[in-house]
Design a protein around this motif. Structure first.
Motif, short mmCIF file in Angstrom:
data_model
loop_
_atom_site.label_atom_id
_atom_site.label_comp_id
_atom_site.label_asym_id
_atom_site.label_seq_id
_atom_site.Cartn_x
_atom_site.Cartn_y
_atom_site.Cartn_z
N ASP A 213 0.82 -1.21 0.00
CA ASP A 213 0.00 0.00 0.00
C ASP A 213 0.85 1.26 0.00
N THR A 214 1.98 1.22 0.70
CA THR A 214 2.86 2.40 0.73
C THR A 214 3.36 2.74 -0.66
N LEU A 215 3.73 1.73 -1.44
CA LEU A 215 4.23 1.98 -2.79
C LEU A 215 3.11 2.40 -3.73
N LYS A 216 1.91 1.91 -3.50
CA LYS A 216 0.78 2.31 -4.34
C LYS A 216 0.51 3.81 -4.21
N LYS A 217 0.78 4.37 -3.03
CA LYS A 217 0.56 5.80 -2.83
C LYS A 217 1.51 6.62 -3.71
N TRP A 218 2.73 6.09 -3.91
CA TRP A 218 3.68 6.80 -4.78
C TRP A 218 3.15 6.85 -6.22
N GLU A 219 2.42 5.83 -6.63
CA GLU A 219 1.93 5.79 -8.01
C GLU A 219 0.89 6.86 -8.28
N SER A 220 0.31 7.41 -7.23
CA SER A 220 -0.66 8.50 -7.42
C SER A 220 -0.06 9.86 -7.08
#
Length: 433
Positions: A213-220
């Motif tokens: 989830d932490t890395l998914k936030k970077w994608e946005s």
């Protein structure tokens, strides 16, 4: 003890001899980090973050948080699956699954006493201070001794190793060990277990990146979307096996404990070439030969290539993976994940049937696809390029978004009008580093 532990984290397994010999030397108070290097044998892994230049430009100071968020996933999974992180290079990471030096390996091959083996690599002599590996505890990763490590635990049985020669020379010719004799790694007891663990470590890393989830936030993050349209975190992975010189590089002002050899360079080339083929994981034929039978069944042969500085063709392979936003969440605790890796004795059929996260990761291609692709590659290597074209074009249509390896081989043949050259020998030069 804290200083020693910090040194081990900073220098890693490649620096263990430097630390040990300096601590044991009572004859001098002078630090001597530049001890001679040592030839060892290892599975070598290299992974790289895509679009890193653009990420650095966009995030500026926050790029450190971005990289460290990724490192938590990469380090955690590879170390859990018996790897050791040697270098953090910002956009890339170098891992080793250390096998041992020539004398250690020959001793294991000649011995019938399995109890001299320990998890992680070949055990050094009792008087030698062995390196330590990272193990996960309640508060994160800590140092724990492994006696320098071998492939399986005391009292366990060696796995049956695959047939075929996986000599450490690979595409770079003879690899006669400095202590005498050429070593055929396919004869080392239990090495198929270590090879499976290395590949699984990278596959578990991809699964972890998918679900983090932490890395998914970077994608946005709007800063990243401004420099890379529809930015998605992607990484490439390369695996190879061979010898390397383990030791210190630098001067008394600064050293790096690392590994140097053509095989390390080859691993980096394989990772770079994964982008050409539109895949995540690319590994050499030498590495593939070491895998267990059940794990080999998960791989597909992509091409036969020639690398710079070598006159020996090399087969290359992948295990197909998916990148998706809907990857199932991990429901197991860290202790349960550690236990799964701790009792691992090879990627047999039962392991793959029960590895739910890997099954999800490897979905997307059917047995019909693989039959068609294998026939296409066979015809391509044999020089029947019109027939190869038919099969590979069919494969490309079977995959949503197309199949990268099929497109790569079709592109190579298309630039030659789908007619094999008169001197075609079944391999082609790898055009990128």
């Amino acid at each position: 003890a804290k200083i020693t532990g910090l040194l081990r984290v900073g220098l890693g397994v490649a620096g263990s001899d430097i630390i040990s010999k300096n601590l044991q030397d009572d004859s001098s108070e002078t630090l001597n980090p530049l001890i001679p290097g040592k030839r060892i044998y290892s599975i070598i892994g290299f992974c790289d973050i895509h679009h890193f230049d653009e990420v650095t430009e966009a995030l500026e100071a926050d790029v450190m948080s971005f990289v460290n968020n990724i490192a938590v996933v990469v380090h955690g999974n590879c170390c859990r699956w018996r790897g050791q992180c040697n270098k953090n290079l910002g956009n890339s990471f170098l891992f080793v699954w250390r096998i041992g030096d020539g004398n250690e390996i020959r001793s294991v091959m000649e011995s019938t006493d399995i109890k001299q083996l320990r998890p992680g690599g070949v055990s050094p002599s009792p008087t030698t201070a062995g390196p330590r590996s990272l193990t996960r505890g309640p508060t994160g990763f800590t140092q724990s001794p492994t006696n320098g490590g071998a492939f399986f635990s005391e009292g366990s049985s060696p796995a049956v190793t695959p047939k075929g020669s996986a000599h450490v020379g690979g595409p770079f010719g003879s690899a006669a060990d400095q202590d005498g004799g050429e070593i055929d790694l396919s004869r080392v007891p239990g090495l198929d277990v270590l090879a499976d663990a290395a590949l699984i470590g990278f596959l578990k890393t991809i699964a972890g990146l998918n679900r983090c989830d932490t890395l998914k936030k970077w994608e946005s993050d709007q800063r990243l979307l401004a420099v890379v349209e529809d930015f998605e975190l992607r990484m490439g992975f390369g695996l190879h096996v061979g010898w390397a010189i383990e030791g210190a590089v630098g001067s008394l002002h600064k050293i790096d404990a690392t590994y140097l050899s053509p095989h390390v360079n080859m691993t980096a080339r394989l990772e770079t070439a994964s982008k050409q083929y539109g895949i995540s994981v690319l590994f050499s034929g030498d590495f593939q030969k070491l895998l267990s039978t059940a794990t080999k069944a998960k791989a597909r042969r992509l091409d036969c290539i020639m690398v710079k500085g070598s006159a020996v063709p090399m087969d290359i392979y992948t295990v197909d993976t998916v990148w998706t936003d809907d990857f199932p969440a991990e429901t197991r605790t860290a202790e349960e994940l550690d236990a799964e890796a701790g009792v691992f004795k090879g990627g047999n059929a039962a392991f793959w049937e029960n590895a739910v996260d890997l099954e999800y990761l490897l979905r997307g291609r059917t047995s019909n696809f693989y039959d068609c692709f294998n026939e296409g590659i066979k015809q391509y290597i044999n020089g029947n390029w019109p027939r190869a074209r038919e099969n590979l074009e069919r494969c490309d249509k079977m995959v949503d978004g197309g199949d990268g390896p099929s497109q790569t081989i079709l592109g190579f043949m298309g630039r030659r009008n789908f007619t094999a050259p008169a001197d075609w020998a079944g391999s082609r030069a790898l055009t990128s580093k």
